[in-house]
Structures are given as C-alpha cells and as structure tokens.
Design a protein around this motif. Sequence first.
Motif, PDB file in Angstrom:
ATOM      1  N   SER A  26     -81.491 -51.296   8.152  1.00  0.00           N
ATOM      2  CA  SER A  26     -82.142 -50.710   9.325  1.00  0.00           C
ATOM      3  C   SER A  26     -81.864 -49.223   9.498  1.00  0.00           C
ATOM      4  N   LEU A  60     -85.105 -47.094   9.954  1.00  0.00           N
ATOM      5  CA  LEU A  60     -85.708 -47.321  11.261  1.00  0.00           C
ATOM      6  C   LEU A  60     -84.858 -46.694  12.364  1.00  0.00           C
ATOM      7  N   ALA A  61     -83.536 -46.771  12.221  1.00  0.00           N
ATOM      8  CA  ALA A  61     -82.644 -46.168  13.212  1.00  0.00           C
ATOM      9  C   ALA A  61     -82.808 -44.648  13.231  1.00  0.00           C
ATOM     10  N   LYS A 111     -85.504 -43.007  12.363  1.00  0.00           N
ATOM     11  CA  LYS A 111     -86.819 -42.703  12.932  1.00  0.00           C
ATOM     12  C   LYS A 111     -86.797 -42.764  14.450  1.00  0.00           C
ATOM     13  N   ASN A 112     -86.071 -43.717  15.017  1.00  0.00           N
ATOM     14  CA  ASN A 112     -86.041 -43.908  16.461  1.00  0.00           C
ATOM     15  C   ASN A 112     -84.852 -43.226  17.133  1.00  0.00           C
ATOM     16  N   ASP A 113     -84.132 -42.386  16.369  1.00  0.00           N
ATOM     17  CA  ASP A 113     -83.014 -41.607  16.898  1.00  0.00           C
ATOM     18  C   ASP A 113     -81.960 -42.512  17.550  1.00  0.00           C
ATOM     19  N   THR A 114     -81.538 -43.528  16.818  1.00  0.00           N
ATOM     20  CA  THR A 114     -80.485 -44.427  17.299  1.00  0.00           C
ATOM     21  C   THR A 114     -79.571 -44.759  16.126  1.00  0.00           C
ATOM     22  N   TYR A 140     -79.363 -52.091  16.225  1.00  0.00           N
ATOM     23  CA  TYR A 140     -80.143 -53.173  15.623  1.00  0.00           C
ATOM     24  C   TYR A 140     -79.254 -54.362  15.276  1.00  0.00           C
ATOM     25  N   HIS A 148     -94.328 -54.765  23.565  1.00  0.00           N
ATOM     26  CA  HIS A 148     -93.175 -54.924  22.679  1.00  0.00           C
ATOM     27  C   HIS A 148     -93.012 -56.341  22.122  1.00  0.00           C
TER      28      HIS A 148
END
Length: 283
Positions: free
Chosen positions: A33, A36-37, A39-42, A47, A110
């Motif tokens: 992940s 994806l992390a 990309k979403n700034d996390t 996750y 969502h």
Amino acid sequence: MAKRFRKLHGDPIIWLVVLLLAMISIVAVYSSSSALAYKNDTTTSAYLLKQSLFVIIGFAFLLACYIFPLKGYRLLSIPAFIVSVGCLFYVIVGGAKLNEGVRWIQIGEHLSFQPSELTKIAVVLYLARILESKSFKTFKEYAIWILAPLGITCILSIYGSVSATLIICLTAFVILICAGIKWRYIWYTIGIAVVALVIIFAINKLTGKFNRIETFTARIERFFVKEDLSKMTAAELTNHKNKNFQSEEAKEAIQLGGFFGRGPGNSLKKDTLLRLALALSVM
C-alpha cells in the motif's frame, strides 16, 4: 474466555484456514500500500489499521453467521438468490466502472461492492435449499429449479467477471455431484452450457456486449502464446507494454521475492508508482 472458545464447534481446520487468510490479507495490504499511501499523503500504517478493522468486522460477521439458526438460512436462501440476481442485472444497466471493469454497485461516495461475490454465497444457499426439498425425478423438474436459475445467474455474471462466473459454475457443479444428481442430468447441463457459451461468444463478436470475455481470452493467449516483439513497431511495442504492465510487474515482483519472499513491507517493487494501485497488489 477460553471456555467460550471451546464451545465453538465445526472443523478446526476450517477455522485455522480462515485465521491464516485473514493474517495474510493484513500482511498483503501492509506490504503493497505504499504507492497508494504516497498518493493520498498518508502512511501505510493507516491502511494496516483499516485492514485490521475489516478483519475484526469480518470475524464478527463470521461468528454471527455461525450462531445464526439453520432455519433462518432456509428462509433466506431463495430471497437472497433473487436479490443477488437482481444485483447482477443492475450491474448491466447501471453498474459503476472501477479498475477498468463494470462489475460494481456504487453506494454513496466511498462504498461499493461486487454482486458476483454475493452471488457465490447465494447460489450455495439456494442449491442447498432446493436439493433438500426436491427429488428431481424428471429432467423437467431439474431444468426448472436448477438449470434455468443457474443459467440466468451465469449469463448475468459473465458480463462483469468471467473468473467469478467460472467459480460459481464450478461450485454448483461440485454441489450437484455431491448431492447425487443423476449423471445424465449433469451431462445435459454440460452440453447446454457449452452451447450457451458458444452463443455468448458469437454475441460478443457481433455486439461487444460481453467485453470481459475478450479480457479473459487475451490473458490466456498471452500466457500460452509468446509474441514476437522484434517485428513490432515502436508504437506497437509501447501499446504492448501498456497492456501487459500489471502482469509484467507482478512477474518481476515474484522473481525478485524468491521462494520465501522478502518479508512484510520489504518488497523491492512497493515504491513503484503503480498506475492501478487500487487494483494491483505487488508483494
């Protein structure tokens, strides 16, 4: 607490397999992940916690299904099957396109789900109920209560996912054999399924309505038939690379991981900014 767990009945191997699969899902999400992390700034921990929450909720539902009375499953079997078929039909007329496939129902912003997953459960419940209540002394009775419902289900399901349809068909086939259905009926079913599949392929060739069939056959062809890249133009090579991006990345990840893998979070491919991070998990 220990006494409560001792009261759980059933096959301990099945409980163990469920637990192992849940643990593997947590490891897989944590390991894959990072793109994806980013990309979403996390962080991947977010996750990891989210997947752990899903596992806990899943086990809660599992225990609820475990203690649910058998009579309840009998009552719900046919309505659940009807609802699942309705959801499959809705996908065709108003399904959401996610991860390059129209096989989802979107609920709000969502939440989404694949009706084919619901259908896998509904088919098992439906067959169990019908096989319990019917004797099938004639093929007509078998065709009305089993062949026709399963045929409609598979035709609707193949629109969104060929692999899910194959799983449904294989599951139903095994249940029918274990239930002692006459082999003559089984062979009739196989013949009718082959004819129906030929018709569906022909319809897809003429109209392109069942586009997932082309995706499925293309994957099989790429696996068994090696293309000659030396005869391709630059544009064709670029198109070939784009089409096979996911599978090539996955193969490279497997080769780099070796037989035992590299451990959770240590994949050499995890930092690749995947084009379909939501659809592809590279360990």
